[in-house]
Each structure stands twice: as structure tokens, then as C-alpha cells.
Design an enzyme around this catalytic site. Structure first.
Site, mmCIF file in Angstrom:
data_model
loop_
_atom_site.group_PDB
_atom_site.id
_atom_site.type_symbol
_atom_site.label_atom_id
_atom_site.label_comp_id
_atom_site.label_asym_id
_atom_site.label_seq_id
_atom_site.Cartn_x
_atom_site.Cartn_y
_atom_site.Cartn_z
ATOM 1 N N GLU A 44 0.826 -1.211 0.000
ATOM 2 C CA GLU A 44 0.000 0.000 0.000
ATOM 3 C C GLU A 44 0.864 1.266 0.000
ATOM 4 O O GLU A 44 0.554 2.246 -0.686
ATOM 5 C CB GLU A 44 -0.960 0.009 1.196
ATOM 6 N N GLU A 60 -0.258 -2.512 -9.545
ATOM 7 C CA GLU A 60 -0.297 -3.559 -8.520
ATOM 8 C C GLU A 60 0.987 -4.377 -8.517
ATOM 9 O O GLU A 60 1.501 -4.753 -7.457
ATOM 10 C CB GLU A 60 -1.508 -4.462 -8.736
ATOM 11 N N ASP A 106 3.499 -4.822 -5.495
ATOM 12 C CA ASP A 106 3.875 -6.145 -4.984
ATOM 13 C C ASP A 106 5.387 -6.275 -4.854
ATOM 14 O O ASP A 106 5.913 -6.743 -3.835
ATOM 15 C CB ASP A 106 3.355 -7.250 -5.912
#
Length: 677
Positions: free
Chosen positions: A513, A573, A577
Site C-alpha cells: 500500500e 499492482e 507487490d
């Protein structure tokens, strides 16, 4: 279909822990029993970490996949069911909050009443559309259906100004499709052609149930498909929309009205009772220009059919059984689910969706305590320190941009568990025994609440998810990371586990995040949440070069059959990651180095802390997915499948190669490893 679109959105990612007791069964946590030791971790680490888990777990019949988020969601549903069934008992001692959530759930659970009423609860709304005499009045009907939950023609909402994040302004945007993405209407491969046939069958069946003759219903279905295909052609694709600059088109109210006169936007804004405003953001001007012609060329009857369809589609899950079955059959075609979820599960979701911060107050009482919030904040601090160190030591970034990045990192707000100020639902009427009425009133309550924000200062205390939600997110306009209580449980964090496993779970997702604030989208927003380029030109080029490496790498991964991932759609994303795993491992190494007892570096179950970190990371993404869902996600989901959320990350990490003794040339050792953060 609303539920379906939520399912396809999936997760932003994140996690932590639960304190307190619940009568529900705990979600499965980390165990070395999940490991398949017949597999070489340097050849396929995902299969090594998850092989036995995959063998021993089946996809529930009412699900499109099984993964940690699903396991956790099942646990949370059981907890919420217990809360709601107690609140549904009409006793003199019920609080106003318990009355709201209990009667909403109780009305939803009364399947017999829903079957008896059939279409009756919606007839007044359908008549309102049928009585429209001209296209100007039709826009008024579209405005009304927007307020009660339908998604016809376009989207209207409030959001922070891209260039003044402290101020909320109006937005109009593309919309009006039934299927999850424009490609379902435009691509001619056999799977998409088949899906359009499913849509036509679904629309035909629902209009037949609503009283049209079979021939008329079939014509209505073709009308819906024709109009939605034109809307799809006018839409901007998902990959292009990832760039916020492509959605940045602020203009005056008069300019927007003139852009598409057939939308009668002045009447629309009046009919939704929007506050007075002089400017707004038109996210996709070309959509409004092109669709303006559709409104002109389509007959009034065709447009009324289209608007009626969206009202029927949005309410079908809450009408009588034939409507519910038709709606699920369409969902089944898209996701591959074998059976519809039990009604109690659907009603738990419906209550959370409608009045989630009322239900959330009861949820956090039994699942999440103050200790959990404090421990979470400590872990966030550790990950922020790790990211700060990463930024300071980046060889490709100049000191000028590093200074700006540090300022942004320090400005990130952290929201943990539940809001400081709960939403007030006192003006929402919930009637025992009135399911469809409750749904429409709850939709209107939320629509009015959202629209009322226009022209007001941004409320930075507000949450975008309810406390029971199994999810988390980073919001660039708010520059905040948010972790609802619903996801703060094993296997992401487990009090019985060592720090290495927990850093591999919760540590990575916190890092994920945080990294979103610096991915290909997040990096374009400044510390206050404004769309502003704070990078030097050279540093921007260096970032894009490294991000392209990630996009190209993931574009070669096969999701299902011969269908590859869209590396540009999943870039944010995948960047998060990769960055999240690196900074979480660095935080763990720092903790081990500071441990004076030496115990933090000891092996457990024969694995070093670094190995257990990666095993904990792998366990979070153990996944089985139906092929229909896998296909849908390639088109719509910005997240990669679990296999590549694991293998795509570890093959880029020299730390993994060292931890497992891998050698150059093995599959988990990329020859040209990608590295952004």
C-alpha cells in the site's frame, strides 16, 4: 450485477490482525503443511509454497475462486450473520442502530415475501419511465434511477479536485454498461461473442418476467445490446484510464452542457438536487461527444427500454426467485460459480453494502480492540522507515526528487481498523418487511450523501470501505493508506506466528500500500493529493524505464489457456507487490539485526527467517480460480493472479536467490531482474 462488479474489482491488498473473540471459526493461518516439498523452490516457488494447499482445497460452489481473501470473507460473514440475526429480533431493548441493521437484514431474509410480491415493488418506478413524453424528461428519469441505484448512460459523482485536493467538485464520466468492460462488446473472439449471447438471453428473460411478450422482450434485448455497444465504443479503455492525466478535463458547467446538449445536463443536475457549482471534471469528453449523437438518433421508446433495463438489472437480485435466478445465471456465465451463495450470505453483503458503518460499529466491538490498532501503527512505522531508507539509497534517483519523495512519504496518513467518526444513518428509513424499498432508499441515501459533498471542503476523515471489508487501499487524492478491521486477521497476521511469517504477510501488504503512493499512478500525485509532477525530467524517464520492465515481464505470464496478462493494466499492482516485498524484507532484516538475544535469527521448522518470510508471503496468495473468472479478470482486474503475485516478485529479488540457494539460469532467478522500488 452490482455484486458481480464488486467481485471482479477484487482486492487492493493489505492485512493485519484481530483482537477480541468471535463465535465464528478462525480463518486458516500459516502452516508448513501447505508446502509441497517435491517441488524445487528455485524452479516454481508458488507451487512449492502452495502445492499441498492447492491439493487440499476446493473452490466453494458459490465462489469463483478460493484464496486468503475468500477464506477470510467467509469467516467475517459468519461473524456478521451472528450480529445481524440477534439484531433482527424485534425486542423492546433494541437500539436505533440495531433496528436499522436488524430490520434491513430481516427484510432481506424474508424470501417468501419477496416471492409473493414479485415485480410489484418496482412497478411504480417502471411506470415513471414509461410515462416519459420526451427526451428531456427522459434525462429526468435517468437522474432519478441514478439516485436509486441504476447505472444508465453515464456516471455522475463527487470527488476531490485533481488540482486542489482539499476541495470536492462534481464529475461526469463514462458508464451505462451491463457487462464488466467495453471489450465484452467490441471483441469478436468466441468467448466474448458467447458472453454477448448470454447478455441477450438474460435481458430477454428479465423483460419477459416483467410482462413483455417473448418477441417484444427479444427486441428489447437487442435494443439494450445495440445502445450499450455504442457506449462501449465511446469509452476509454482501462489501461488508458490508469493515467490520471487522461481523466483530467476540468471545464465550466456551461462548457460541459454545450459539449453534449442532448444529455440535458442542466436538468440532470437539477433533478439529482446537486448543490450549486460552476465547474466540474469531465473524465472522458469524447464519450459525451459521441454518445450525444446516440441520444439523438435512438428513438424515445428505445431509450426508455434501455433505462428500464438498468433499473431491472440493478434490482433483480432482490425481486422474486425467477429474477434472482436470471441474474445469477448471467453472473455464473462470467465467473463460473456453480451455485448461488446462500441467501444469508447475500443478505449479509447487502446490509454491509447499504449501511456498512452501522453494521461496522457492532463488528469492531467483537473483533477489533485498541491493542490491534496500536500494534498495526507500530508495524506501519517500521515499513515507512524501510521505504524511507530505500528511497534514500536509490542509485537512479536524484537528491532533488528524493527530497520530494521523502516529503510525500512523511505526509501519508494511516487509517487503521475503523473510522474515528461514524456515519449518521438517522435520516435513512428502514422498514421491516420492505426489502426492495429498503434497497432503493439506502441507494438514494448514499447518492444524496455523495452529491451533497460537491463544492464543500474534502472530509479527510471519511473512509472508502466499511470496517468488515476484507480489503485495503491507497488513495492518491487523500495520500493515505487504509486497513479496515475486516482484513486484519490470519493468514496476514497471526499472533501465534514468528515475526518472519508476519512480515511476509502483513509486512508485505503494508509495504504494498505504501508503494502505491509511488507507482505509475501514485507518483503523479503530490503530498497533498494534487495531480502535480514533482519529479525531475530525468528521474521521470528513469522511473518509466524501470516500470516498463515490470510491464513487459508480466505481459508474458499466461493466466488461462493462451490468454496472457495485460502488463500495463496490472502495472501499478505489480510495482506495489515488488516494492512491498523488498521493503518488508528489509524491515525484517533490520529487526533481526537489532535483536540482542539472537533468537530472531534462529531457524523454525528447519527454515531460516528469510525463508519463512517468503513462505508467509506465498501462503497469502495460494489460490484456485475458475477459468471463466480468470478470463474475466484479465480484462478487468488490475491485479495479477496469485501465482504471479508470488513468482513474479521472487524472481526479481536477489534476496530470494540468496535465501534459497538458487542458481543463475533457474526459473526463479530472472536474467534481467526488474527493480523499481
Amino acid at each position: 450485477m452490482r455484486t458481480l462488479k464488486v467481485l471482479l474489482a477484487w482486492v487492493s491488498l493489505s492485512a493485519l490482525f484481530v483482537f477480541g473473540q468471535s463465535t465464528a471459526k478462525s480463518a486458516p493461518g500459516f502452516s508448513i503443511d501447505a508446502i509441497d516439498k517435491t517441488v524445487d523452490p528455485c524452479v516454481d516457488f508458488y507451487q512449492y509454497a502452495c502445492g499441498n494447499w492447492i491439493k487440499n482445497n476446493e473452490i466453494p460452489a458459490d465462489r469463483s475462486q478460493v484464496v486468503s481473501f475468500v477464506e477470510l470473507d467467509e469467516r467475517n460473514k459468519a461473524t456478521l450473520r451472528d450480529i445481524l440475526e440477534k439484531a433482527a429480533v424485534d425486542s423492546p431493548g433494541r437500539s436505533a442502530l440495531e433496528q436499522k441493521i436488524g430490520d434491513y437484514y430481516g427484510a432481506c431474509m424474508d424470501e417468501k415475501a419477496a416471492d409473493t410480491k414479485g415485480l410489484e415493488p418496482l412497478k411504480g418506478e417502471l411506470a415513471r419511465i414509461a410515462e416519459v413524453k420526451d427526451k428531456s424528461a427522459l434525462v429526468g428519469a435517468i437522474a432519478h434511477t441514478r439516485m436509486i441505484g441504476a447505472n444508465a448512460l453515464f456516471s455522475f459523482y463527487s470527488n476531490s479536485d485533481l488540482h486542489n485536493a482539499d476541495q470536492v467538485i462534481a464529475y461526469i464520466d463514462q458508464g451505462g454498461l451491463t457487462l464488466p468492460d467495453r471489450d465484452y462488446y467490441l471483441k469478436d473472439d468466441p468467448k466474448q461473442v458467447e458472453m454477448r449471447k448470454h447478455l441477450v438471453d438474460y435481458v430477454t428473460q428479465v423483460f419477459t418476467l416483467a410482462g413483455q411478450s417473448p418477441d417484444k422482450a427479444a427486441d428489447s434485448a437487442q435494443t439494450v445490446l445495440r445502445i450499450e455497444t455504442v457506449l462501449a465504443k465511446a469509452e476509454m479503455d482501462r489501461t488508458a484510464r490508469r493515467n490520471p492525466k487522461n481523466r483530467d478535463h476540468k471545464m465550466s458547467r456551461d462548457e460541459a452542457v454545450a459539449l453534449a446538449p442532448n444529455f440535458y445536463l442542466s436538468r440532470y443536475f437539477s433533478d439529482v438536487q446537486a448543490p450549486v457549482f460552476s465547474e466540474l471534471n469531465v473524465s472522458n469528453p469524447e464519450f459525451f461527444k459521441q454518445v450525444n449523437g446516440v441520444i439523438e438518433t435512438e428513438s424515445l421508446d428505445s431509450l426508455k427500454t434501455y433505462v428500464s433495463w438498468h433499473l431491472l438489472d440493478s434490482t433483480a437480485p432482490w425481486l422474486s426467485k425467477p429474477f434472482v435466478d436470471a441474474n445469477f445465471k448471467m453472473q455464473q456465465a462470467l465467473t463460473g460459480q456453480a451455485e448461488i451463495p446462500a441467501r444469508w450470505k447475500r443478505c449479509v453483503d447487502a446490509t454491509d453494502d447499504a449501511i456498512g458503518e452501522a453494521l461496522g460499529q457492532k463488528y469492531v466491538e467483537v473483533t477489533f480492540g485498541a491493542e490491534g490498532k496500536q500494534r498495526m501503527l507500530k508495524m506501519v512505522d517500521a515499513l515507512e522507515a524501510s521505504l524511507d531508507q530505500d528511497i534514500r539509497t536509490l542509485p537512479w534517483m536524484s537528491d532533488e526528487t528524493k527530497k520530494q519523495a521523502k516529503t510525500k512519504l512523511e505526509a501519508i496518513r494511516n487509517k487503521i481498523g475503523y473510522p474515528d467518526v461514524w456515519r449518521d444513518y438517522s435520516s435513512l428509513t428502514v422498514v421491516r418487511g420492505d426489502l426492495v424499498g429498503n434497497v432503493l432508499r439506502a441507494n438514494e441515501f448514499e447518492a444524496k450523501r455523495e452529491i451533497a459533498k460537491i463544492s464543500k471542503p474534502l472530509d479527510r476523515k471519511e473512509w472508502g470501505m466499511t470496517p468488515p471489508t476484507v480489503n485495503a487501499y491507497y488513495n492518491g487524492s487523500f495520500n493515505e493508506i487504509v486497513f479496515p478491521a475486516g482484513i486484519l486477521q490470519p493468514p496476514f497476521f497471526d499472533r501465534t506466528m514468528d515475526d518472519a511469517v508476519n512480515f511476509g504477510g502483513i509486512g508485505v501488504v503494508i509495504g504494498h500500500e505504501l508503494t502505491h503512493g509511488f507507482d505509475d499512478q501514485g507518483r503523479k500525485f503530490d503530498p497533498k493529493g494534487n495531480l502535480r509532477d514533482w519529479w525531475t525530467e530525468q528521474d521521470g524517464k528513469e522511473f518509466e524505464k524501470r516500470a516498463s520492465c515490470i510491464a513487459d515481464e508480466y505481459s508474458n505470464f499466461v493466466s488461462v489457456d493462451d490468454l496472457k496478462l495485460n502488463g500495463k493494466l496490472t502495472l501499478g499492482e505489480n510495482t506495489a507487490d515488488n516494492g512491498g516485498a523488498r521493503i518488508a524484507l528489509a524491515a525484517l532484516e533490520q529487526m533481526i539485526a537489532q535483536d540482542k538475544t539472537g533468537k530472531a535469527g534462529e531457524k523454525i521448522d528447519g527454515y531460516t527467517p528469510e525463508q519463512r518470510f517468503f513462505l508467509g508471503f506465498g501462503r497469502v496468495w495460494c489460490q484456485k480460480m475458475r477459468p471463466e473468472s480468470a478470463r474475466a479478470r484479465v480484462l478487468t482486474d488490475p491485479h495479477s493472479p496469485g501465482r504471479y503475485r508470488v513468482n513474479g516478485v521472487v524472481q526479481n529479488m536477489p534476496e530470494f536467490e540468496k535465501a534459497w540457494g538458487c542458481k543463475s539460469g533457474q526459473p526463479m532467478v530472472a536474467q534481467n531482474a526488474c527493480h523499481v522500488w
